[in-house]
Design a protein around this motif. Structure first.
Motif, short mmCIF file in Angstrom:
data_model
loop_
_atom_site.label_atom_id
_atom_site.label_comp_id
_atom_site.label_asym_id
_atom_site.label_seq_id
_atom_site.Cartn_x
_atom_site.Cartn_y
_atom_site.Cartn_z
N THR A 1 0.84 -1.18 0.00
CA THR A 1 0.00 0.00 0.00
C THR A 1 0.89 1.24 0.00
O THR A 1 1.84 1.34 0.76
CB THR A 1 -0.93 0.00 1.22
OG1 THR A 1 -1.64 -1.23 1.24
CG2 THR A 1 -1.90 1.15 1.17
N GLN A 4 0.22 7.26 2.71
CA GLN A 4 -0.67 8.40 2.52
C GLN A 4 0.11 9.70 2.35
O GLN A 4 -0.23 10.55 1.54
CB GLN A 4 -1.66 8.52 3.69
CG GLN A 4 -2.70 9.61 3.49
CD GLN A 4 -3.58 9.35 2.28
OE1 GLN A 4 -4.09 8.24 2.09
NE2 GLN A 4 -3.77 10.35 1.43
N LYS A 7 1.17 10.04 -1.15
CA LYS A 7 0.04 10.40 -2.02
C LYS A 7 -0.26 11.89 -1.91
O LYS A 7 -0.51 12.54 -2.92
CB LYS A 7 -1.21 9.59 -1.62
CG LYS A 7 -1.12 8.11 -1.86
CD LYS A 7 -2.44 7.47 -1.46
CE LYS A 7 -2.27 6.08 -0.94
NZ LYS A 7 -3.53 5.50 -0.47
N TYR A 15 2.30 6.36 -6.56
CA TYR A 15 1.97 4.97 -6.89
C TYR A 15 3.05 4.36 -7.78
O TYR A 15 3.41 3.20 -7.62
CB TYR A 15 0.61 4.88 -7.58
CG TYR A 15 -0.53 5.27 -6.68
CD1 TYR A 15 -1.06 4.37 -5.76
CD2 TYR A 15 -1.11 6.54 -6.75
CE1 TYR A 15 -2.11 4.71 -4.93
CE2 TYR A 15 -2.17 6.90 -5.92
CZ TYR A 15 -2.66 5.98 -5.03
OH TYR A 15 -3.71 6.33 -4.22
N ALA A 56 -6.15 4.78 -9.17
CA ALA A 56 -5.04 5.42 -8.45
C ALA A 56 -4.54 6.66 -9.19
O ALA A 56 -3.36 6.94 -9.24
CB ALA A 56 -3.90 4.43 -8.23
N THR A 139 -6.50 -5.18 -3.43
CA THR A 139 -6.64 -3.83 -2.90
C THR A 139 -8.02 -3.33 -3.30
O THR A 139 -8.43 -3.48 -4.45
CB THR A 139 -5.55 -2.90 -3.48
OG1 THR A 139 -4.28 -3.45 -3.17
CG2 THR A 139 -5.65 -1.51 -2.90
N ASP A 141 -10.14 0.10 -3.33
CA ASP A 141 -10.07 1.56 -3.18
C ASP A 141 -8.82 1.99 -2.41
O ASP A 141 -8.87 2.85 -1.54
CB ASP A 141 -11.33 2.10 -2.49
CG ASP A 141 -12.50 2.20 -3.45
OD1 ASP A 141 -12.26 2.23 -4.66
OD2 ASP A 141 -13.64 2.29 -2.97
N GLY A 142 -7.69 1.37 -2.71
CA GLY A 142 -6.42 1.74 -2.10
C GLY A 142 -6.16 1.13 -0.73
O GLY A 142 -5.11 1.36 -0.14
#
Length: 181
Positions: A1, A4, A7, A15, A56, A139, A141-142
């Motif tokens: 993952t 955050q 991101k 990603y 993503a 995965t 939705d992330g």
């Protein structure tokens, strides 16, 4: 993952960076994918199942091809690059350089949206039944979706109403704008 904070700082680039970190660790999974129009069985290194033009932050498909209320998943699986040409054409792959070039070809295809059937499997389908030889991490939705060796995915068309203006509706709906209900 993907973390955050990456991101937030880097957007979709986060990603790609996370993916590059794990490129050497990617192992293919043998899968049998049953979809509305048939069955495909092969070794895959990545699979995307969505109801969207993007995953993503990456816009994988041409926007005009996708409608969020058409009841169809957009499906894209990338075949194991080491063996894809051998399976499709009987050509033996022996050079690591060839695999690196194949990876570049796949990345170019994804960026230009000219998807190559020898290295990728793409379809739209209401239902998918996927059986794997081993457990595959999913995965959703992330977020971590668990590990499974068999999944059934159903797209329930227009189950949830989406309330938005006519301008937005044109981009996401297969219904005519201003169409009476």
């Amino acid at each position: 993952t993907t973390p955050q904070e990456w991101k937030n700082m880097l957007g979709k680039t986060a990603y790609f960076i996370e993916g590059l970190k794990h490129l050497a660790e990617i192992k293919p999974h043998h899968m049998r994918i049953t979809y509305d129009e048939g069955v495909v069985e092969d070794d895959f290194v990545l699979g995307l199942v969505s109801n969207s033009v993007s995953v993503a932050g990456y816009k994988a498909y041409k926007k005009e091809d996708i409608k969020m209320d058409d009841g169809l998943f957009e499906v894209l699986f990338i075949r194991d690059l080491k063996n894809a040409l051998e399976r499709v054409y009987g050509v033996k792959q022996v050079l690591l350089l060839k695999n690196a070039l194949e990876l570049q070809e796949v990345l170019n295809a994804l960026l230009t949206k000219h998807l190559d059937a020898t290295k990728m499997f793409r379809c739209s389908s209401r239902h998918l039944h996927i059986v794997c030889d081993d457990e595959v991490q999913w995965t959703l939705d992330g977020e971590d979706g668990g590990s499974w060796d068999e999944v059934d995915l159903f797209n329930h068309q227009q189950v949830l109403p989406i309330i938005c203006g006519d301008e937005a509706l044109e981009d996401i709906s297969s219904q005519m704008v201003g169409e009476p209900e």
